[in-house]
Design an enzyme around this catalytic site. Sequence first.
Site, PDB file in Angstrom:
ATOM      1  N   GLU A   1       0.807  -1.218   0.000  1.00  0.00           N
ATOM      2  CA  GLU A   1       0.000   0.000   0.000  1.00  0.00           C
ATOM      3  C   GLU A   1       0.843   1.272   0.000  1.00  0.00           C
ATOM      4  O   GLU A   1       0.530   2.227  -0.715  1.00  0.00           O
ATOM      5  CB  GLU A   1      -0.948  -0.001   1.204  1.00  0.00           C
ATOM      6  CG  GLU A   1      -2.124  -0.946   1.084  1.00  0.00           C
ATOM      7  CD  GLU A   1      -1.796  -2.384   1.402  1.00  0.00           C
ATOM      8  OE1 GLU A   1      -2.683  -3.247   1.243  1.00  0.00           O
ATOM      9  OE2 GLU A   1      -0.647  -2.651   1.829  1.00  0.00           O
TER      10      GLU A   1
ATOM     11  N   HIS B   1      -9.935  -5.330  10.613  1.00  0.00           N
ATOM     12  CA  HIS B   1     -10.567  -5.055   9.323  1.00  0.00           C
ATOM     13  C   HIS B   1     -11.912  -4.343   9.485  1.00  0.00           C
ATOM     14  O   HIS B   1     -12.739  -4.360   8.576  1.00  0.00           O
ATOM     15  CB  HIS B   1     -10.805  -6.365   8.555  1.00  0.00           C
ATOM     16  CG  HIS B   1      -9.552  -7.083   8.183  1.00  0.00           C
ATOM     17  ND1 HIS B   1      -8.805  -7.753   9.105  1.00  0.00           N
ATOM     18  CD2 HIS B   1      -8.931  -7.244   7.001  1.00  0.00           C
ATOM     19  CE1 HIS B   1      -7.755  -8.312   8.507  1.00  0.00           C
ATOM     20  NE2 HIS B   1      -7.806  -8.007   7.229  1.00  0.00           N
TER      21      HIS B   1
END
Length: 375
Positions: free
Chosen positions: A102, A171
């Site tokens: 990322e 998450h």
Amino acid sequence: MTFLRHLARSNRVSMLMQSTKQSTLPTTFSWCHQRWMSTKSDTTQMTVRDALNIAMEEEFIRDERVFLLGEEVGQYNGAYKVSKGLLDKFGQKRVIDTPITEAGFAGLAVGAALSGLRPICEFMTFNFSMQAIDQVINSAAKVHYMSGGTVQCPIVFRGPNGFAAGVAAQHSQDYASWYGAIPGLKVVSPWNSEDAKGLLKAAIRDPNPVVFLENELQYGITFPMSPEALSPDFVLPIDKAHTLREGKDITIVSYSRTLNFCIEAAEKLESEDGVSVEVINMRSIRPLDVDAIINSVKKTNRLVTVETGFPHFGFGAEVSALIMETEAFDYLDAPVERLTGADIPTPYAHNLEELSFPDTNLIVKAARRALYRKK
């Protein structure tokens, strides 16, 4: 380790896609949603997923500087199929599959934006944007100010945000207040299909970095699309809220998926208590449409905020402070009720997860407290 991380993501996505095929709507909201849809019989129906896909396709056609990059956005058609078909239509130069890094591909996207392109940087989930938070905040958000207004960074960071279904603590975070606190960023969070299309097109065209917070449990839900929303020229202003339901007794403000429960609660309060509830879809977290909230509170004299973020320093806290600091305070007949996620890491167990976030019954209870009604 990278392979295992990739495999875990793929398995989680496959399980989620199967679960969302069955149902992602609360039972009562399904009924409310169908009733609302029946009043829109002259409109086209579209899922949130397809609305996002069409928005990107239209902007790809409109502006050749626009491109998409992220993990599995191309050959796999996107982890949640939001980018389905774009690789076939526009090729590998404009739909780019990246490694699982990322910080790397977010930095690449920022550099592309500074060079005159308009990247759409997809995070498979915004929880993984924490790996790239330096690029989002220190590189993208601050460059216009630090360059004395001479350099712009037209980039969209988009992907699913908040909790989903059994994805546990790492998450499940809602990043609205995280990124909403940062000068230089615009932060939007769509609810229905028109939101998704109109706001994403506006975000892609914006000269500033925009954080675009979707919700994976909304992707498969179908909403009506007006003829105006189907036009390639349809764009929603980033700084304006939308009143989903007019009311006179109490205001409920929220964004993204929790609006499902707000609408459900409004229906329940009206049918059981005869209460007229105004529901406002904020759409934009930063800039926040403060006038929409103030004007509604002046009319209803009561306010409930609903979010899935943590209770400390969140969306509801900001709205409550704004009400205290403006003329809206003089119109309140009760304290502002603030509903948030629990002050704990999100549990994995389904029964505990359900207890960790606001639902219809909690919203109804909060509204009744604000109305000084016992039930």
